[in-house]
Design an enzyme around this catalytic site. Structure first.
Site, PDB file in Angstrom:
ATOM      1  N   ASP A  66     -13.287  41.392  -1.433  1.00 16.05           N
ATOM      2  CA  ASP A  66     -13.998  42.088  -0.357  1.00 16.05           C
ATOM      3  C   ASP A  66     -14.376  41.083   0.735  1.00 16.05           C
ATOM      4  O   ASP A  66     -14.499  39.881   0.485  1.00 16.05           O
ATOM      5  CB  ASP A  66     -15.257  42.741  -0.925  1.00 16.05           C
ATOM      6  N   GLU A  67     -14.562  41.570   1.960  1.00 15.35           N
ATOM      7  CA  GLU A  67     -14.963  40.744   3.113  1.00 15.35           C
ATOM      8  C   GLU A  67     -14.047  39.523   3.244  1.00 15.35           C
ATOM      9  O   GLU A  67     -14.504  38.387   3.417  1.00 15.35           O
ATOM     10  CB  GLU A  67     -16.430  40.298   2.977  1.00 15.35           C
TER      11      GLU A  67
ATOM     12  N   LYS B 233     -15.220  51.480   3.302  1.00 13.70           N
ATOM     13  CA  LYS B 233     -14.420  50.517   2.543  1.00 13.70           C
ATOM     14  C   LYS B 233     -14.953  50.302   1.130  1.00 13.70           C
ATOM     15  O   LYS B 233     -14.165  50.151   0.190  1.00 13.70           O
ATOM     16  CB  LYS B 233     -14.344  49.190   3.284  1.00 13.70           C
ATOM     17  N   THR B 234     -16.267  50.288   0.962  1.00 12.06           N
ATOM     18  CA  THR B 234     -16.825  50.080  -0.379  1.00 12.06           C
ATOM     19  C   THR B 234     -16.451  51.236  -1.292  1.00 12.06           C
ATOM     20  O   THR B 234     -16.110  51.039  -2.465  1.00 12.06           O
ATOM     21  CB  THR B 234     -18.353  49.934  -0.300  1.00 12.06           C
TER      22      THR B 234
ATOM     23  N   GLN C 108     -14.814  41.746  12.572  1.00 14.51           N
ATOM     24  CA  GLN C 108     -16.165  41.486  12.068  1.00 14.51           C
ATOM     25  C   GLN C 108     -16.286  40.092  11.447  1.00 14.51           C
ATOM     26  O   GLN C 108     -17.175  39.845  10.639  1.00 14.51           O
ATOM     27  CB  GLN C 108     -16.577  42.557  11.057  1.00 14.51           C
TER      28      GLN C 108
ATOM     29  N   ARG D  68     -23.473  49.082  14.461  1.00 14.00           N
ATOM     30  CA  ARG D  68     -24.582  49.359  13.531  1.00 14.00           C
ATOM     31  C   ARG D  68     -25.235  50.696  13.877  1.00 14.00           C
ATOM     32  O   ARG D  68     -25.958  51.268  13.066  1.00 14.00           O
ATOM     33  CB  ARG D  68     -25.666  48.273  13.613  1.00 14.00           C
TER      34      ARG D  68
END
Length: 723
Positions: free
Chosen positions: A217-218, A31-32, A248, A598
């Site tokens: 973002d987020e 995504k980044t 998330q 993770r």
């Protein structure tokens, strides 16, 4: 701009520039990279002026990295583009326009200490006791109201009884003081920006025209105030791109509102929705497990992570007898994997910081380097250091370092000037602080301070007498009771104070384990302190290298080739709160999803049949999250088979290139005795001075020629006997 390296969904997300866009970006989906390329695409391909682009992140580090990556992509500066956190953006807006609200443009921003001082002043003027009305609780109350965009007047009108009414009145006083001083706290930055936009439509219109393309973002982590701020800025052009993942959303306790992302399409009916489901991080088995777990949630946007990688190693399951056995099983697998993986590529995740203690002990004794993220090491926490200092003073009252730490902890009105006079007297006469206290009447200390010092002296000597016939656990309880340490934390009743109480309770686990092995004697406290000095010796651990220990919350945004998730038991994870709240259960399941994703290659899930935590032994059922993982993804199928801790039969498949060579001796068939000469790979030559326990729990005290005394686990330490 070359987008050939992007997959279909990523490319579509970059090229969809007009209108509202929701990018549901699964874990490890890049995504980044998509977000930075999208900004660069607007600048280079769509010729959008940099000044018309706004990108909001949650950390200054993320903002800085985004600007650097965009600049690298387009080979020119993006100086006029706003890339910042919510609060930094609001500071810039308010600096130029806050005068509309009656504040000076040169307003100041209060830090937490300043806020506390203001609240204490209000309490004093109202003749209220700080002990009964903790300033942190009042500040938390005010912060929560501001994040909900509720002002003092509305708060007082909606107050239902005590203490809401009192705290609402104090909220009013607090804002009056800030206003008179032209000062803002952190929450005011967003709240007052929204108030500015509501009061001065022309100011809002200016920023709407400026920020024609907005990126957030987020987005799943935004609270109500942040949501309203973005809605106002995007109200005219509606070119708003939000990136996030409802699966998330794990920061409800910080005010994050998952409905912000779930209701995006209701807020913007013509919104495009693009799902990034191609995962570039984890193996298929890990993703299948994560998908299976999160699929049990109902409050989510459905998606299914996929990968082009093969299945990878099956998920490993560890079932241990106790938390100590669990820690040793984890260590065994870390050492087993260390032939093919670097320690830096491994992480151990747990639900609460208190769980780290048993793992830390095992890591230290096994000479495995580690580092903590998102929390202090157990024995470095303030409350543990305070308690250990009391024990040291009881054992040796002439220990000035320990005595100075506890002389005014908890606060008993002994100020730094009094301490300085005691130390000066000690320097002149050669006495310790403890010795100087006995002569306090003659060294220029006020009568009031002398009385307090004598009370402290009497308490210490009383505890010294008690220590002669008590276990260490009983002595700890006496210290906490006689000093009032826990009482003050309970009265504070904040998130931090509750965490500190939990850590003190977890310390009882340490003392009870020691008391089981040692009888009450004059040497008991000395032996315990010696034991603790060896366990908590971190001299051989590098700060920037080693196995990473962290809570699951702290792991968000990180990735490791090897992930251990420990404490997978009902009541631990998920926590007991889920028994009464389905929303809490879904939040906990999202946390499990974050923890699972993770892992890149190896995933090890661990639980214990019984666990001593917070000083109590508990026997809990296995976590429901384990049961939600399909058996075919787990090594050996069913997850009920216990791992034979002492036999050493639990092994991991070694995969991938060898990244770190480490020689580990297998001492399971070696018998060690006091007086044996040994050689350690790092510490050199030494001689065994003490042997305790047996099997995997056998510990050796070794006096090394250069390093002094170390306590190590016999089966895991890289040592060998010398003839």
């Amino acid at each position: 701009m070359d987008l050939n390296t992007m997959n279909k969904e990523q490319k579509r997300a970059i090229e969809t520039t007009e209108g509202p866009l929701l990018i549901m970006a699964g874990a490890g989906s890049g995504k980044t990279r998509v977000l930075t390329h999208r900004v660069a695409y607007l600048l280079e391909e769509k010729d959008v002026p940099a000044g018309n682009i706004l990108a909001i992140t949650f950390t200054n580090k993320a903002a800085r990295e985004m600007r650097e990556r965009v600049t690298a992509l387009i080979n020119e500066g993006a100086r006029d583009m706003w890339v910042s956190t919510f609060h930094a953006m609001c500071v810039r807006i308010l600096r130029s326009s806050i005068n509309y609200l009656g504040y000076e443009n040169s307003f100041s921003i209060l830090d937490p200490t300043d806020q506390k001082s203001v609240v204490k002043d209000i309490l004093k003027r109202r003749n209220l006791d700080v002990k009964q009305h903790n300033p942190r609780n009042i500040i938390g109350f005010i912060s929560d109201k501001k994040n909900q965009l509720i002002g003092p007047k509305e708060s007082m009108e909606a107050a239902a009884g005590y203490p809401d009414t009192l705290y609402s009145e104090m909220y009013h006083d607090y804002q009056q003081i800030l206003y008179r001083n032209s000062a803002l706290d952190f929450d005011d930055l967003i709240m007052l920006t929204i108030e500015l936009f509501d009061k001065e439509p022309k100011v809002l219109e200016y920023y709407q025209n400026r920020f024609q393309y907005i990126h957030v973002d987020e987005y799943q982590d935004t609270n109500h105030a942040q949501y309203q701020l973005i809605a106002k800025l995007a109200g005219k052009y509606k070119n708003i791109c939000v990136v996030g993942d409802s699966d998330q959303s794990i920061y409800k306790f910080r005010g994050a509102d998952i409905t912000n992302i779930l209701n995006f399409e209701d807020d913007y009916p013509d919104a495009a929705v693009i799902k990034l489901e191609q995962n570039y991080r984890s193996s298929r088995n890990i993703l299948d497990a994560a998908n299976a777990v999160i699929d049990n949630n109902t409050e989510r946007k459905p998606k299914n992570l996929r990968t082009g990688r093969d299945g990878g190693p099956k998920i490993q399951s560890i079932v241990s007898d106790s938390e100590r056995d669990e820690a040793q099983a984890v260590i065994r697998n870390i050492l087993d994997l260390s032939d093919g993986q670097s320690y830096n590529d491994m992480a151990i995740l747990y639900r609460t910081n208190a769980q780290s203690r048993a793992i830390e002990d095992a890591l230290v004794k096994s000479n495995v380097p580690y580092r903590m993220v998102g929390g202090m090491k157990f024995y470095d926490r303030m409350e543990i250091k305070d308690l250990m200092s009391y024990l040291k003073v009881i054992q040796n009252p002439n220990d000035d370092i320990a005595f100075e730490r506890i002389i005014n902890v908890p606060k008993r009105g002994i100020g730094p000037k009094t301490v300085d006079k005691l130390k000066e007297h000690g320097q002149r006469t050669g006495a310790s602080i403890y010795g100087a206290i006995k002569e306090a009447d003659f060294i220029g200390i006020s009568k009031n301070a002398v009385v307090k010092l004598m009370n402290l002296n009497d308490m210490v000597e009383n505890l010294q007498e008690k220590s002669k016939y008590m276990s260490v656990t009983e002595l700890v309880d006496e210290i906490l009771g006689d000093t009032g340490y826990v009482d003050l934390l309970e009265k504070e009743d904040s998130l931090e104070s509750r965490s500190r109480i939990e850590n003190l309770e977890e310390f009882r686990t340490v003392t009870r384990e020691f008391d089981k092995e040692n009888d009450i004697s004059d040497e008991l406290l000395f032996s315990f302190l010696s034991d603790m000095a060896l366990v908590s010796d971190q001299d051989n651990v590098e700060d920037d290298a080693g196995v990473t220990l962290m809570t699951m919350h702290a792991s968000k945004g990180l990735e490791f080739k090897v992930i251990f998730i420990v404490g997978l038991e009902e009541g631990i994870f998920p926590s007991r709160r889920v028994m009464f709240d389905d929303k809490e259960l879904e939040e906990e399941r999202r946390l499990m999803y974050v923890a699972l994703t993770r892992a890149e290659e190896h995933l090890i899930l661990s639980r214990a049949d019984s666990r001593m935590i917070y000083g109590k032994t508990e026997t809990n059922m296995k976590s429901r999250f384990l049961a939600e993982i399909p058996e075919e993804l787990v090594e050996g199928g069913a997850q009920e088979e216990p791992v034979p801790i002492a036999s050493g039969s639990f092994t991991m498949k070694k995969r991938g290139p060898k990244k770190q060579s480490r020689v580990v001796s297998d001492n399971r068939d070696v018998s060690f005795s006091v007086g044996d000469k040994v050689e350690h790979k790092k510490f050199g030559d030494g001689i065994i001075s003490n042997v305790q326990g047996e099997g995997d729990g056998q510990e050796l005290d070794i006096i090394f020629t250069k390093e002094g005394v170390k306590r190590l686990l016999a089966n895991f330490a890289p040592i060998s006997k010398k003839e």
